[in-house]
Design an enzyme around this catalytic site. Structure first.
Site, mmCIF file in Angstrom:
data_model
loop_
_atom_site.group_PDB
_atom_site.id
_atom_site.type_symbol
_atom_site.label_atom_id
_atom_site.label_comp_id
_atom_site.label_asym_id
_atom_site.label_seq_id
_atom_site.Cartn_x
_atom_site.Cartn_y
_atom_site.Cartn_z
ATOM 1 C CG HIS A 119 31.417 -47.135 101.796
ATOM 2 N ND1 HIS A 119 31.956 -46.157 102.594
ATOM 3 C CD2 HIS A 119 31.396 -48.256 102.555
ATOM 4 C CE1 HIS A 119 32.248 -46.654 103.777
ATOM 5 N NE2 HIS A 119 31.916 -47.942 103.780
ATOM 6 C CG ASP A 179 32.429 -51.595 103.690
ATOM 7 O OD1 ASP A 179 32.798 -50.680 104.449
ATOM 8 O OD2 ASP A 179 31.259 -51.705 103.275
ATOM 9 N N GLY A 201 31.822 -54.909 110.187
ATOM 10 C CA GLY A 201 32.137 -56.302 109.872
ATOM 11 C C GLY A 201 31.101 -56.962 108.982
ATOM 12 C CG ASP A 246 29.604 -47.741 106.829
ATOM 13 O OD1 ASP A 246 28.660 -48.370 106.313
ATOM 14 O OD2 ASP A 246 30.802 -48.092 106.727
#
Ligand code: DX5
Ligand code: ZN
Length: 226
Positions: free
Chosen positions: A35, A37, A144, A178
């Site tokens: 994953h 980001d 974030g 997530d």
């Protein structure tokens, strides 16, 4: 290539000074996806990862990429990413004005298109696009930052998302969670209908213990049925 269920470790949580070591350990431990980001400092108040890092990881690993674009106007940047068949690319509904076009673009690039929803975004915002997506990414924290606490309403949202997909004939479409996927929360997410778990600081990558031990422990918890 069909999408697969399993654990998708968050590469942003890996040790940047020992990235290769962590990548190899995560691959050995059986990651379904990596994953990634991607943050632009605008859609979310942070900066993180980018196409070059993803490209570098791809040079040493064949694990499919799960690219989570937390960026405004993702359409403008899609072609920068080293997308391979079998990857999944998520864009935020909140960041896309022409979401159906963006999903189509992702499919043309060879990846599975996915829509990410912030905790505060209702499922009805994707209702018209169920034929165009292969995965729903439900944020269980506000995006974030790693290390935040679960927004508990997401558990019921998972149940409703599964019903929505099934009723639309999309039994094949998967649900990814997530944020704060600790072993305890992962079990609740599984019971609600989750398929893919982004494991970050709460479970695998920065949790106490080795990556291999943490992955095995999380997998055991997910496989246990009481
Ligand atoms: C949050 C990120 C997550 C994060 C998960 O914006 O999208 O992928 O890395 O990490 P933890 O498990 O710490 O919430
Ligand atoms: Zn993410």
């Amino acid at each position: 290539m069909k999408m697969q269920r399993g654990i998708a470790p968050s590469i942003m949580c890996a040790d940047p000074l020992h990235l290769e070591r962590d990548i190899r350990a995560l691959e050995r431990a059986g990651s379904a996806y990596f994953h990634f980001d991607v943050m632009d400092g605008r859609f979310v108040p942070n900066f993180c990862l980018g196409p070059d890092l993803i490209r570098a990881v791809r040079q040493i690993s064949g694990v499919p990429a799960d690219i989570h674009l937390m960026v405004e106007e993702p359409d403008r940047h899609l072609s920068l990413f080293p997308i391979r068949e079998g990857d999944v690319v998520s864009v935020h509904q909140e960041a896309c004005v022409h979401l159906q076009r963006t999903l189509r673009h992702i499919r043309e690039l060879g990846a599975h298109p996915a829509v990410a929803l912030n905790p505060g975004t209702p499922l009805c915002m994707v209702e018209e696009l169920l034929p165009d997506l292969d995965m729903l990414l439900l944020m269980s924290v506000n995006p974030g930052f790693a290390g935040q606490k679960l927004v508990p309403q997401v558990l019921d949202k998972i149940r409703r998302a599964r019903q929505l997909l099934d009723r639309a004939g999309r039994q094949d479409a998967l649900i990814e969670l997530d944020g704060n996927v600790s072993p305890e929360n992962a079990v609740k997410m599984r019971d609600a209908g989750a398929d893919i778990y982004v494991a970050g600081t709460s479970a695998v990558v920065r949790a106490p213990g080795s990556i291999e031990e943490n992955m095995a422990a999380l997998r055991r918890r997910l496989e246990e049925r009481d």
